[in-house]
Scaffold this motif. Structure first.
Motif, PDB file in Angstrom:
ATOM      1  N   MET A   1       0.728  -1.342  -0.035  1.00 32.91           N
ATOM      2  CA  MET A   1      -0.075  -0.049  -0.044  1.00 32.91           C
ATOM      3  C   MET A   1       0.993   1.297  -0.184  1.00 32.91           C
ATOM      4  N   SER A   2       0.491   2.307  -0.593  1.00 35.44           N
ATOM      5  CA  SER A   2       0.951   3.551  -0.492  1.00 35.44           C
ATOM      6  C   SER A   2       0.022   4.797  -0.625  1.00 35.44           C
TER       7      SER A   2
ATOM      8  N   ALA B   1       4.733  17.974  -0.976  1.00 31.22           N
ATOM      9  CA  ALA B   1       4.132  16.790  -1.324  1.00 31.22           C
ATOM     10  C   ALA B   1       4.505  15.773  -0.310  1.00 31.22           C
ATOM     11  N   VAL B   2       3.679  14.797   0.416  1.00 26.13           N
ATOM     12  CA  VAL B   2       4.169  13.720   1.241  1.00 26.13           C
ATOM     13  C   VAL B   2       3.822  12.757   0.390  1.00 26.13           C
ATOM     14  N   SER B   3       4.650  11.612   0.658  1.00 24.83           N
ATOM     15  CA  SER B   3       4.378  10.255   0.074  1.00 24.83           C
ATOM     16  C   SER B   3       4.793   9.165   0.989  1.00 24.83           C
ATOM     17  N   ALA B   4       3.869   8.170   1.286  1.00 25.95           N
ATOM     18  CA  ALA B   4       4.264   7.195   2.116  1.00 25.95           C
ATOM     19  C   ALA B   4       4.327   5.907   1.330  1.00 25.95           C
ATOM     20  N   ARG B   5       5.131   4.775   1.875  1.00 27.22           N
ATOM     21  CA  ARG B   5       5.055   3.526   0.959  1.00 27.22           C
ATOM     22  C   ARG B   5       5.251   2.491   2.016  1.00 27.22           C
ATOM     23  N   VAL B   6       4.389   1.587   2.223  1.00 28.73           N
ATOM     24  CA  VAL B   6       4.424   0.526   3.259  1.00 28.73           C
ATOM     25  C   VAL B   6       5.070  -0.773   2.610  1.00 28.73           C
ATOM     26  N   ASP B   7       6.155  -1.321   3.668  1.00 29.86           N
ATOM     27  CA  ASP B   7       6.849  -2.553   3.373  1.00 29.86           C
ATOM     28  C   ASP B   7       6.632  -3.480   4.217  1.00 29.86           C
ATOM     29  N   PRO B   8       6.408  -4.846   4.080  1.00 26.38           N
ATOM     30  CA  PRO B   8       6.221  -5.698   4.818  1.00 26.38           C
ATOM     31  C   PRO B   8       7.730  -6.246   5.700  1.00 26.38           C
ATOM     32  N   VAL B   9       7.469  -6.434   7.000  1.00 23.15           N
ATOM     33  CA  VAL B   9       8.778  -6.769   7.691  1.00 23.15           C
ATOM     34  C   VAL B   9       8.288  -8.063   8.695  1.00 23.15           C
ATOM     35  N   PRO B  10       9.127  -8.764   9.302  1.00 30.59           N
ATOM     36  CA  PRO B  10       8.627  -9.683  10.233  1.00 30.59           C
ATOM     37  C   PRO B  10       7.965  -9.143  11.148  1.00 30.59           C
ATOM     38  N   GLY B  11       6.822  -9.484  11.859  1.00 37.24           N
ATOM     39  CA  GLY B  11       5.798  -8.736  12.557  1.00 37.24           C
ATOM     40  C   GLY B  11       4.852  -7.683  12.357  1.00 37.24           C
ATOM     41  N   GLY B  12       4.897  -7.339  11.128  1.00 35.04           N
ATOM     42  CA  GLY B  12       3.885  -6.470  10.652  1.00 35.04           C
ATOM     43  C   GLY B  12       4.465  -5.632   9.492  1.00 35.04           C
ATOM     44  N   PHE B  13       4.393  -4.277   9.438  1.00 35.52           N
ATOM     45  CA  PHE B  13       4.723  -3.535   8.448  1.00 35.52           C
ATOM     46  C   PHE B  13       5.311  -2.094   8.814  1.00 35.52           C
ATOM     47  N   THR B  14       6.285  -1.767   7.918  1.00 39.77           N
ATOM     48  CA  THR B  14       7.082  -0.395   8.070  1.00 39.77           C
ATOM     49  C   THR B  14       6.615   0.581   7.057  1.00 39.77           C
TER      50      THR B  14
ATOM     51  N   PHE C   1      12.662   9.503   5.015  1.00 40.99           N
ATOM     52  CA  PHE C   1      13.024   8.907   6.378  1.00 40.99           C
ATOM     53  C   PHE C   1      12.001   7.590   6.648  1.00 40.99           C
ATOM     54  N   LYS C   2      12.426   6.868   7.291  1.00 37.59           N
ATOM     55  CA  LYS C   2      11.592   5.487   7.967  1.00 37.59           C
ATOM     56  C   LYS C   2      10.909   5.786   9.119  1.00 37.59           C
ATOM     57  N   HIS C   3       9.574   5.502   9.080  1.00 39.71           N
ATOM     58  CA  HIS C   3       8.766   5.730  10.438  1.00 39.71           C
ATOM     59  C   HIS C   3       9.630   4.732  11.459  1.00 39.71           C
ATOM     60  N   HIS C   4       9.516   5.283  12.663  1.00 44.20           N
ATOM     61  CA  HIS C   4      10.190   4.456  13.722  1.00 44.20           C
ATOM     62  C   HIS C   4       9.328   3.395  14.422  1.00 44.20           C
ATOM     63  N   ARG C   5       8.166   3.062  13.910  1.00 41.88           N
ATOM     64  CA  ARG C   5       7.373   1.939  14.377  1.00 41.88           C
ATOM     65  C   ARG C   5       7.103   0.749  13.461  1.00 41.88           C
ATOM     66  N   VAL C   6       6.890  -0.379  13.948  1.00 41.23           N
ATOM     67  CA  VAL C   6       6.419  -1.355  13.052  1.00 41.23           C
ATOM     68  C   VAL C   6       4.679  -1.426  13.370  1.00 41.23           C
ATOM     69  N   PHE C   7       4.134  -1.592  12.377  1.00 36.19           N
ATOM     70  CA  PHE C   7       2.674  -1.414  12.486  1.00 36.19           C
ATOM     71  C   PHE C   7       1.858  -2.859  12.321  1.00 36.19           C
ATOM     72  N   GLU C   8       0.810  -3.200  12.868  1.00 33.70           N
ATOM     73  CA  GLU C   8       0.190  -4.427  12.413  1.00 33.70           C
ATOM     74  C   GLU C   8      -0.441  -4.483  11.015  1.00 33.70           C
ATOM     75  N   THR C   9      -1.000  -3.342  10.594  1.00 32.13           N
ATOM     76  CA  THR C   9      -1.669  -3.528   9.412  1.00 32.13           C
ATOM     77  C   THR C   9      -1.098  -2.570   8.382  1.00 32.13           C
ATOM     78  N   GLU C  10      -1.102  -2.530   7.210  1.00 31.33           N
ATOM     79  CA  GLU C  10      -0.537  -1.857   6.078  1.00 31.33           C
ATOM     80  C   GLU C  10      -1.524  -0.245   6.191  1.00 31.33           C
ATOM     81  N   ARG C  11      -2.826  -0.480   6.551  1.00 29.81           N
ATOM     82  CA  ARG C  11      -3.504   0.637   6.576  1.00 29.81           C
ATOM     83  C   ARG C  11      -3.001   1.587   7.852  1.00 29.81           C
ATOM     84  N   GLU C  12      -2.852   1.279   9.000  1.00 24.33           N
ATOM     85  CA  GLU C  12      -2.153   1.606  10.077  1.00 24.33           C
ATOM     86  C   GLU C  12      -0.827   2.618   9.541  1.00 24.33           C
TER      87      GLU C  12
END
Length: 82
Positions: free
Chosen positions: A3-4, A13-26, A44-55
């Motif tokens: 998801m992006s 402009a602000v763009s966000a791209r989600v990548d799967p990682v062990p335990g969720g998504f970054t 930059f990368k977000h500092h958290r790992v999320f449970e869902t792509e939407r989050e």
């Protein structure tokens, strides 16, 4: 497929791209801001790992928008500025 999302106005402009990682998504975030004399981009990368792509994508866009807000208010100075 990951998801992006993107939000923009005439000079930023602000763009966000989600990548799967062990335990969720970054989320990888890219911000762009331009004025009369130059264009600035930062990634930059977000500092958290999320449970869902939407989050991940929603929080990534929010973090990018906060970054743009601070940059445009001149509370963030980047190399070569000031």
């Amino acid at each position: 497929m990951t998801m992006s999302g993107k939000v923009s106005d005439s000079d930023w402009a602000v763009s966000a791209r989600v990548d799967p990682v062990p335990g969720g998504f970054t989320c990888a975030i890219e911000v762009e801001h331009s004025d009369e004399t130059r264009k600035f981009a930062h990634q930059f990368k977000h500092h958290r790992v999320f449970e869902t792509e939407r989050e991940a994508v929603l929080d990534g866009l929010h973090e990018g928008l906060v970054w743009i807000e601070r940059k445009m208010a001149h509370s963030i100075l980047c190399s070569g500025e000031g």
